[in-house]
Design a protein around this motif. Structure first.
Motif, PDB file in Angstrom:
ATOM      1  N   GLU A  59       0.841  -1.201   0.000  1.00 31.24           N
ATOM      2  CA  GLU A  59       0.000   0.000   0.000  1.00 31.24           C
ATOM      3  C   GLU A  59       0.876   1.251   0.000  1.00 31.24           C
ATOM      4  O   GLU A  59       1.823   1.370   0.768  1.00 31.24           O
ATOM      5  CB  GLU A  59      -0.916   0.008   1.216  1.00 31.24           C
ATOM      6  N   GLY A  60       0.586   2.151  -0.921  1.00 28.90           N
ATOM      7  CA  GLY A  60       1.352   3.387  -1.041  1.00 28.90           C
ATOM      8  C   GLY A  60       2.586   3.272  -1.917  1.00 28.90           C
ATOM      9  O   GLY A  60       3.270   4.266  -2.158  1.00 28.90           O
ATOM     10  N   SER A  61       2.896   2.082  -2.410  1.00 30.97           N
ATOM     11  CA  SER A  61       4.065   1.918  -3.292  1.00 30.97           C
ATOM     12  C   SER A  61       3.581   1.900  -4.740  1.00 30.97           C
ATOM     13  O   SER A  61       2.392   1.729  -5.006  1.00 30.97           O
ATOM     14  CB  SER A  61       4.806   0.618  -2.955  1.00 30.97           C
ATOM     15  N   PRO A  62       4.487   2.026  -5.699  1.00 34.32           N
ATOM     16  CA  PRO A  62       4.068   1.952  -7.105  1.00 34.32           C
ATOM     17  C   PRO A  62       3.739   0.527  -7.555  1.00 34.32           C
ATOM     18  O   PRO A  62       3.170   0.343  -8.625  1.00 34.32           O
ATOM     19  CB  PRO A  62       5.274   2.504  -7.863  1.00 34.32           C
ATOM     20  N   CYS A  63       4.080  -0.462  -6.760  1.00 33.31           N
ATOM     21  CA  CYS A  63       3.843  -1.852  -7.132  1.00 33.31           C
ATOM     22  C   CYS A  63       2.390  -2.229  -6.868  1.00 33.31           C
ATOM     23  O   CYS A  63       1.814  -1.852  -5.857  1.00 33.31           O
ATOM     24  CB  CYS A  63       4.763  -2.777  -6.347  1.00 33.31           C
ATOM     25  N   ARG A  64       1.823  -3.012  -7.804  1.00 31.36           N
ATOM     26  CA  ARG A  64       0.422  -3.412  -7.704  1.00 31.36           C
ATOM     27  C   ARG A  64       0.306  -4.934  -7.764  1.00 31.36           C
ATOM     28  O   ARG A  64       0.806  -5.560  -8.700  1.00 31.36           O
ATOM     29  CB  ARG A  64      -0.400  -2.826  -8.857  1.00 31.36           C
ATOM     30  N   PRO A  65      -0.385  -5.543  -6.762  1.00 35.78           N
ATOM     31  CA  PRO A  65      -0.618  -6.983  -6.815  1.00 35.78           C
ATOM     32  C   PRO A  65      -1.973  -7.286  -7.462  1.00 35.78           C
ATOM     33  O   PRO A  65      -2.925  -6.513  -7.326  1.00 35.78           O
ATOM     34  CB  PRO A  65      -0.641  -7.372  -5.333  1.00 35.78           C
ATOM     35  N   TYR A  66      -2.039  -8.407  -8.159  1.00 30.33           N
ATOM     36  CA  TYR A  66      -3.282  -8.860  -8.791  1.00 30.33           C
ATOM     37  C   TYR A  66      -3.446 -10.346  -8.522  1.00 30.33           C
ATOM     38  O   TYR A  66      -2.467 -11.093  -8.452  1.00 30.33           O
ATOM     39  CB  TYR A  66      -3.254  -8.595 -10.298  1.00 30.33           C
ATOM     40  N   ILE A  67      -4.709 -10.757  -8.379  1.00 29.80           N
ATOM     41  CA  ILE A  67      -5.019 -12.157  -8.122  1.00 29.80           C
ATOM     42  C   ILE A  67      -5.820 -12.699  -9.310  1.00 29.80           C
ATOM     43  O   ILE A  67      -6.568 -11.952  -9.942  1.00 29.80           O
ATOM     44  CB  ILE A  67      -5.767 -12.308  -6.768  1.00 29.80           C
ATOM     45  N   ASP A 172       8.236 -16.549   8.927  1.00 29.15           N
ATOM     46  CA  ASP A 172       7.998 -15.550   7.892  1.00 29.15           C
ATOM     47  C   ASP A 172       8.979 -15.761   6.737  1.00 29.15           C
ATOM     48  O   ASP A 172      10.104 -16.210   6.956  1.00 29.15           O
ATOM     49  CB  ASP A 172       8.228 -14.136   8.436  1.00 29.15           C
ATOM     50  N   THR A 173       8.546 -15.375   5.534  1.00 33.78           N
ATOM     51  CA  THR A 173       9.426 -15.378   4.364  1.00 33.78           C
ATOM     52  C   THR A 173       9.274 -14.037   3.674  1.00 33.78           C
ATOM     53  O   THR A 173       8.150 -13.596   3.407  1.00 33.78           O
ATOM     54  CB  THR A 173       9.075 -16.522   3.385  1.00 33.78           C
ATOM     55  N   THR A 174      10.393 -13.399   3.382  1.00 36.02           N
ATOM     56  CA  THR A 174      10.398 -12.084   2.734  1.00 36.02           C
ATOM     57  C   THR A 174      10.725 -12.240   1.258  1.00 36.02           C
ATOM     58  O   THR A 174      11.616 -13.014   0.884  1.00 36.02           O
ATOM     59  CB  THR A 174      11.434 -11.169   3.412  1.00 36.02           C
ATOM     60  N   ALA A 175       9.989 -11.509   0.428  1.00 34.75           N
ATOM     61  CA  ALA A 175      10.256 -11.516  -1.007  1.00 34.75           C
ATOM     62  C   ALA A 175      11.591 -10.814  -1.261  1.00 34.75           C
ATOM     63  O   ALA A 175      11.809  -9.703  -0.775  1.00 34.75           O
ATOM     64  CB  ALA A 175       9.136 -10.806  -1.760  1.00 34.75           C
ATOM     65  N   ALA A 176      12.450 -11.431  -2.028  1.00 30.04           N
ATOM     66  CA  ALA A 176      13.774 -10.858  -2.299  1.00 30.04           C
ATOM     67  C   ALA A 176      13.669  -9.586  -3.132  1.00 30.04           C
ATOM     68  O   ALA A 176      14.381  -8.618  -2.869  1.00 30.04           O
ATOM     69  CB  ALA A 176      14.661 -11.878  -2.999  1.00 30.04           C
ATOM     70  N   VAL A 177      12.790  -9.565  -4.149  1.00 32.07           N
ATOM     71  CA  VAL A 177      12.716  -8.401  -5.026  1.00 32.07           C
ATOM     72  C   VAL A 177      11.830  -7.294  -4.455  1.00 32.07           C
ATOM     73  O   VAL A 177      11.868  -6.170  -4.957  1.00 32.07           O
ATOM     74  CB  VAL A 177      12.256  -8.768  -6.456  1.00 32.07           C
ATOM     75  N   LEU A 178      11.062  -7.600  -3.425  1.00 29.26           N
ATOM     76  CA  LEU A 178      10.210  -6.608  -2.756  1.00 29.26           C
ATOM     77  C   LEU A 178      10.357  -6.805  -1.247  1.00 29.26           C
ATOM     78  O   LEU A 178       9.480  -7.364  -0.582  1.00 29.26           O
ATOM     79  CB  LEU A 178       8.742  -6.782  -3.178  1.00 29.26           C
ATOM     80  N   PRO A 179      11.476  -6.362  -0.675  1.00 29.98           N
ATOM     81  CA  PRO A 179      11.760  -6.664   0.725  1.00 29.98           C
ATOM     82  C   PRO A 179      10.776  -6.066   1.727  1.00 29.98           C
ATOM     83  O   PRO A 179      10.804  -6.426   2.906  1.00 29.98           O
ATOM     84  CB  PRO A 179      13.175  -6.117   0.936  1.00 29.98           C
TER      85      PRO A 179
END
Length: 192
Positions: A59-67, A172-179
């Motif tokens: 939320e608030g970032s330029p990245c957008r998730p879609y399902i 927990d697991t953190t996304a490498a490209v979106l930390p």
């Protein structure tokens, strides 16, 4: 055994977009693969909770998730949409370049794709789609195995996926490209 093919012909996005909605397909290199009936309830719960955590973190970032269902068109070069021969519907896709987004979905490789494995599509996701996502430049690809309770993570390094990391679905697991995105597996696997 792979997913059933619609027929033996090569298809394009123009044909795909005209097919009736009662049966869903993905196109990979012109081959139409039937996606089958709706995923099981547990699959939807896992994908839904992961999507919620990803959306909240972005939320608030330029990245957008879609399902899914959400069309991701993967051109080979600069061909027009109607000529594209590869269109997939990942369970979750995250796109950080807004120029790739339009009313039809996404044109170009997402930054991160998550597939939640189902018995009928596991081999397809682990072999065919992994090779496709590597080829088109998806930076991070997760295969979530809810039954085995593991996640297999591929990272694109100098144009190729190396040896995957395989982790249990604990902690927990953190996304490498979106930390900024961390998945809390206890919430994903919660059964009420």
């Amino acid at each position: 055994m792979g997913l059933p093919q619609r027929d033996l012909e090569c298809h394009t996005y123009a044909e795909y977009a005209a097919w009736p909605d009662d049966v869903r397909y993905e196109l990979i290199d012109g081959i139409a693969y039937a996606m089958g009936p709706a995923p099981a309830r547990r699959h939807q719960e896992v994908a839904g909770e992961m999507f919620r955590q990803i959306a909240d973190a972005l939320e608030g970032s330029p990245c957008r998730p879609y399902i899914a269902p959400f069309d991701v068109r993967l051109p080979r070069a600069g061909e027009a949409d109607d000529k594209i021969d590869t269109v997939v519907q990942p369970d979750i896709s995250v796109i950080c370049d807004k120029a790739k987004l339009d009313e039809r979905g996404c044109r170009g490789a997402p930054d991160w794709i998550v597939e939640v494995l189902s018995p009928g599509s596991a081999g397809h996701d682990q072999v065919v789609k992994r090779e496709l996502y590597e080829r088109v430049g998806v930076r991070e690809y997760w295969l979530v195995h809810p039954v085995d309770k593991v996640v297999t993570i591929y990272l694109l390094v100098t144009g190729a996926y190396g040896k995957p990391a395989v982790q249990e679905l604990v902690g927990d697991t953190t996304a490498a490209v979106l930390p900024q995105v961390t998945i809390t597996w206890a919430r994903v696997l919660r059964e009420d």
